[in-house]
Design a protein around this motif. Structure first.
Motif, PDB file in Angstrom:
ATOM      1  N   ALA A   5       0.828  -1.205   0.000  1.00 25.38           N
ATOM      2  CA  ALA A   5       0.000   0.000   0.000  1.00 25.38           C
ATOM      3  C   ALA A   5       0.858   1.249   0.000  1.00 25.38           C
ATOM      4  O   ALA A   5       1.948   1.269   0.580  1.00 25.38           O
ATOM      5  CB  ALA A   5      -0.916  -0.006   1.211  1.00 25.38           C
ATOM      6  N   SER A   6       0.345   2.299  -0.628  1.00 29.48           N
ATOM      7  CA  SER A   6       1.055   3.576  -0.671  1.00 29.48           C
ATOM      8  C   SER A   6       0.051   4.701  -0.872  1.00 29.48           C
ATOM      9  O   SER A   6      -1.136   4.452  -1.120  1.00 29.48           O
ATOM     10  CB  SER A   6       2.083   3.573  -1.798  1.00 29.48           C
ATOM     11  OG  SER A   6       1.447   3.405  -3.052  1.00 29.48           O
ATOM     12  N   GLY A   7       0.539   5.933  -0.784  1.00 30.91           N
ATOM     13  CA  GLY A   7      -0.308   7.079  -1.060  1.00 30.91           C
ATOM     14  C   GLY A   7      -0.788   7.854   0.142  1.00 30.91           C
ATOM     15  O   GLY A   7      -1.448   8.881  -0.003  1.00 30.91           O
ATOM     16  N   GLY A   8      -0.482   7.372   1.327  1.00 29.62           N
ATOM     17  CA  GLY A   8      -0.901   8.085   2.520  1.00 29.62           C
ATOM     18  C   GLY A   8      -0.130   9.385   2.685  1.00 29.62           C
ATOM     19  O   GLY A   8       0.834   9.657   1.968  1.00 29.62           O
ATOM     20  N   GLY A   9      -0.573  10.199   3.636  1.00 26.38           N
ATOM     21  CA  GLY A   9       0.104  11.458   3.887  1.00 26.38           C
ATOM     22  C   GLY A   9      -0.672  12.316   4.851  1.00 26.38           C
ATOM     23  O   GLY A   9      -1.631  11.859   5.481  1.00 26.38           O
ATOM     24  N   LEU A  10      -0.229  13.568   4.943  1.00 25.01           N
ATOM     25  CA  LEU A  10      -0.880  14.546   5.807  1.00 25.01           C
ATOM     26  C   LEU A  10      -1.711  15.482   4.937  1.00 25.01           C
ATOM     27  O   LEU A  10      -1.210  16.030   3.943  1.00 25.01           O
ATOM     28  CB  LEU A  10       0.182  15.335   6.572  1.00 25.01           C
ATOM     29  CG  LEU A  10      -0.305  16.514   7.426  1.00 25.01           C
ATOM     30  CD1 LEU A  10      -1.216  16.017   8.539  1.00 25.01           C
ATOM     31  CD2 LEU A  10       0.889  17.282   7.977  1.00 25.01           C
ATOM     32  N   GLY A  15      -9.784  17.834   2.411  1.00 22.06           N
ATOM     33  CA  GLY A  15      -8.908  17.492   1.305  1.00 22.06           C
ATOM     34  C   GLY A  15      -9.116  16.076   0.800  1.00 22.06           C
ATOM     35  O   GLY A  15     -10.013  15.353   1.259  1.00 22.06           O
ATOM     36  N   SER A  16      -8.255  15.686  -0.140  1.00 24.94           N
ATOM     37  CA  SER A  16      -8.374  14.378  -0.794  1.00 24.94           C
ATOM     38  C   SER A  16      -7.029  13.674  -0.856  1.00 24.94           C
ATOM     39  O   SER A  16      -5.973  14.313  -0.875  1.00 24.94           O
ATOM     40  CB  SER A  16      -8.901  14.540  -2.226  1.00 24.94           C
ATOM     41  OG  SER A  16     -10.184  15.110  -2.243  1.00 24.94           O
ATOM     42  N   LEU A  17      -7.096  12.361  -0.869  1.00 24.83           N
ATOM     43  CA  LEU A  17      -5.937  11.501  -1.105  1.00 24.83           C
ATOM     44  C   LEU A  17      -6.384  10.317  -1.939  1.00 24.83           C
ATOM     45  O   LEU A  17      -7.567   9.930  -1.899  1.00 24.83           O
ATOM     46  CB  LEU A  17      -5.345  10.984   0.216  1.00 24.83           C
ATOM     47  CG  LEU A  17      -4.506  11.929   1.076  1.00 24.83           C
ATOM     48  CD1 LEU A  17      -4.171  11.261   2.405  1.00 24.83           C
ATOM     49  CD2 LEU A  17      -3.246  12.357   0.357  1.00 24.83           C
ATOM     50  N   ARG A  18      -5.457   9.721  -2.647  1.00 27.38           N
ATOM     51  CA  ARG A  18      -5.736   8.454  -3.335  1.00 27.38           C
ATOM     52  C   ARG A  18      -4.705   7.436  -2.885  1.00 27.38           C
ATOM     53  O   ARG A  18      -3.504   7.595  -3.128  1.00 27.38           O
ATOM     54  CB  ARG A  18      -5.699   8.581  -4.844  1.00 27.38           C
ATOM     55  CG  ARG A  18      -6.187   7.316  -5.535  1.00 27.38           C
ATOM     56  CD  ARG A  18      -6.304   7.409  -7.025  1.00 27.38           C
ATOM     57  NE  ARG A  18      -5.020   7.201  -7.707  1.00 27.38           N
ATOM     58  CZ  ARG A  18      -4.905   6.742  -8.947  1.00 27.38           C
ATOM     59  NH1 ARG A  18      -5.982   6.447  -9.650  1.00 27.38           N
ATOM     60  NH2 ARG A  18      -3.714   6.606  -9.493  1.00 27.38           N
ATOM     61  N   LEU A  85     -12.098  14.528   3.380  1.00 28.75           N
ATOM     62  CA  LEU A  85     -11.511  13.852   4.531  1.00 28.75           C
ATOM     63  C   LEU A  85     -11.789  14.609   5.821  1.00 28.75           C
ATOM     64  O   LEU A  85     -11.850  15.848   5.853  1.00 28.75           O
ATOM     65  CB  LEU A  85     -10.014  13.682   4.330  1.00 28.75           C
ATOM     66  CG  LEU A  85      -9.621  12.530   3.405  1.00 28.75           C
ATOM     67  CD1 LEU A  85      -8.216  12.700   2.871  1.00 28.75           C
ATOM     68  CD2 LEU A  85      -9.774  11.200   4.121  1.00 28.75           C
ATOM     69  N   LYS A  86     -11.963  13.838   6.882  1.00 27.78           N
ATOM     70  CA  LYS A  86     -12.253  14.370   8.206  1.00 27.78           C
ATOM     71  C   LYS A  86     -11.156  13.935   9.179  1.00 27.78           C
ATOM     72  O   LYS A  86     -10.508  12.906   8.963  1.00 27.78           O
ATOM     73  CB  LYS A  86     -13.595  13.838   8.709  1.00 27.78           C
ATOM     74  CG  LYS A  86     -14.764  14.092   7.787  1.00 27.78           C
ATOM     75  CD  LYS A  86     -16.021  13.409   8.312  1.00 27.78           C
ATOM     76  CE  LYS A  86     -17.210  13.634   7.394  1.00 27.78           C
ATOM     77  NZ  LYS A  86     -18.429  12.972   7.904  1.00 27.78           N
ATOM     78  N   GLN A 120      -0.048   5.447   6.288  1.00 30.13           N
ATOM     79  CA  GLN A 120      -0.643   6.355   7.259  1.00 30.13           C
ATOM     80  C   GLN A 120      -1.345   7.523   6.590  1.00 30.13           C
ATOM     81  O   GLN A 120      -0.773   8.183   5.714  1.00 30.13           O
ATOM     82  CB  GLN A 120       0.423   6.882   8.218  1.00 30.13           C
ATOM     83  CG  GLN A 120      -0.081   7.835   9.269  1.00 30.13           C
ATOM     84  CD  GLN A 120      -1.005   7.178  10.287  1.00 30.13           C
ATOM     85  OE1 GLN A 120      -0.812   6.014  10.647  1.00 30.13           O
ATOM     86  NE2 GLN A 120      -2.004   7.912  10.751  1.00 30.13           N
ATOM     87  N   VAL A 121      -2.575   7.763   7.009  1.00 31.29           N
ATOM     88  CA  VAL A 121      -3.332   8.938   6.587  1.00 31.29           C
ATOM     89  C   VAL A 121      -3.596   9.788   7.826  1.00 31.29           C
ATOM     90  O   VAL A 121      -4.152   9.294   8.811  1.00 31.29           O
ATOM     91  CB  VAL A 121      -4.662   8.540   5.931  1.00 31.29           C
ATOM     92  CG1 VAL A 121      -5.523   9.781   5.675  1.00 31.29           C
ATOM     93  CG2 VAL A 121      -4.400   7.795   4.626  1.00 31.29           C
ATOM     94  N   THR A 122      -3.175  11.033   7.784  1.00 29.44           N
ATOM     95  CA  THR A 122      -3.391  11.954   8.888  1.00 29.44           C
ATOM     96  C   THR A 122      -4.134  13.175   8.382  1.00 29.44           C
ATOM     97  O   THR A 122      -3.678  13.826   7.433  1.00 29.44           O
ATOM     98  CB  THR A 122      -2.058  12.378   9.531  1.00 29.44           C
ATOM     99  OG1 THR A 122      -1.357  11.204   9.964  1.00 29.44           O
ATOM    100  CG2 THR A 122      -2.302  13.287  10.728  1.00 29.44           C
ATOM    101  N   VAL A 123      -5.289  13.446   8.979  1.00 27.82           N
ATOM    102  CA  VAL A 123      -6.125  14.567   8.563  1.00 27.82           C
ATOM    103  C   VAL A 123      -6.128  15.600   9.681  1.00 27.82           C
ATOM    104  O   VAL A 123      -6.561  15.309  10.795  1.00 27.82           O
ATOM    105  CB  VAL A 123      -7.551  14.107   8.239  1.00 27.82           C
ATOM    106  CG1 VAL A 123      -8.369  15.292   7.697  1.00 27.82           C
ATOM    107  CG2 VAL A 123      -7.527  12.964   7.232  1.00 27.82           C
ATOM    108  N   SER A 124      -5.660  16.785   9.371  1.00 28.91           N
ATOM    109  CA  SER A 124      -5.603  17.843  10.386  1.00 28.91           C
ATOM    110  C   SER A 124      -6.857  18.702  10.306  1.00 28.91           C
ATOM    111  O   SER A 124      -7.429  18.907   9.234  1.00 28.91           O
ATOM    112  CB  SER A 124      -4.364  18.709  10.176  1.00 28.91           C
ATOM    113  OG  SER A 124      -4.418  19.340   8.910  1.00 28.91           O
TER     114      SER A 124
END
Length: 125
Positions: A5-10, A15-18, A85-86, A120-124
Motif C-alpha cells: 500500500a502507498s499514497g498516505g500522507g498529511l 482534502g483528498s488523497l488516493r 476527509l475528516k 498512514q493517513v493523517t487529517v488535520s
C-alpha cells in the motif's frame, strides 16, 4: 499474493488523497479486495471492498459517499479515492485480498487471506 500500500500522507480536513495497493502474482484478478483502517487505540475496521471483476463495491457507513474503491486488474492495483476527509479518518490504512470461496462475507470485511503493510493517513483540523 503480496500487497504493497502507498499514497498516505498529511492533509487538511476537506482534502483528498488516493491510496494505491499494488499486488504481486497472477491471481490478483481472481481476488476480492478490501481496504481497512486502524486508528491508535482502536480496533481495525472495514472501510471498503470490491469484487474480483470490479462490478460490485461495498462501503462502511462512515465513508459511504466520500470514498471510492476501484481496481485495475491489468495493473494488479486497487485504489481508494478519499474525498472530503475528516480528522476522524486519521488511521493506518491496509489493503487485503480474499480468495474467492462460497459463503465468505468479504463484502462485509471478513475472510481476508492476505494483508499489506499500512499506509498512514493523517487529517488535520
Amino acid at each position: 499474493v503480496q500487497l504493497q500500500a502507498s499514497g498516505g500522507g498529511l492533509v487538511q480536513a476537506g482534502g483528498s488523497l488516493r491510496l494505491s495497493c499494488a499486488a504481486s502474482g497472477r491471481a490478483f484478478s481472481s481476488y476480492n479486495m478490501g481496504w481497512f483502517r486502524q486508528a491508535p487505540g482502536k480496533e481495525r475496521e472495514f472501510v471498503a471492498a470490491i469484487s474480483w471483476s470490479g462490478g460490485s463495491t461495498y462501503y462502511a457507513d462512515s465513508v459511504n459517499g466520500r470514498f471510492t474503491i476501484s481496481r485495475d486488474n491489468a495493473k494488479n492495483t486497487v485504489y481508494l479515492q478519499q474525498n472530503s476527509l475528516k480528522p476522524e479518518d486519521t488511521a493506518a490504512y491496509y489493503c487485503a485480498a480474499a480468495r474467492p470461496r462460497g459463503g465468505s462475507s468479504w463484502y462485509a470485511g471478513y475472510g481476508y487471506d492476505f494483508w499489506g503493510q499500512g499506509t498512514q493517513v493523517t487529517v488535520s483540523s
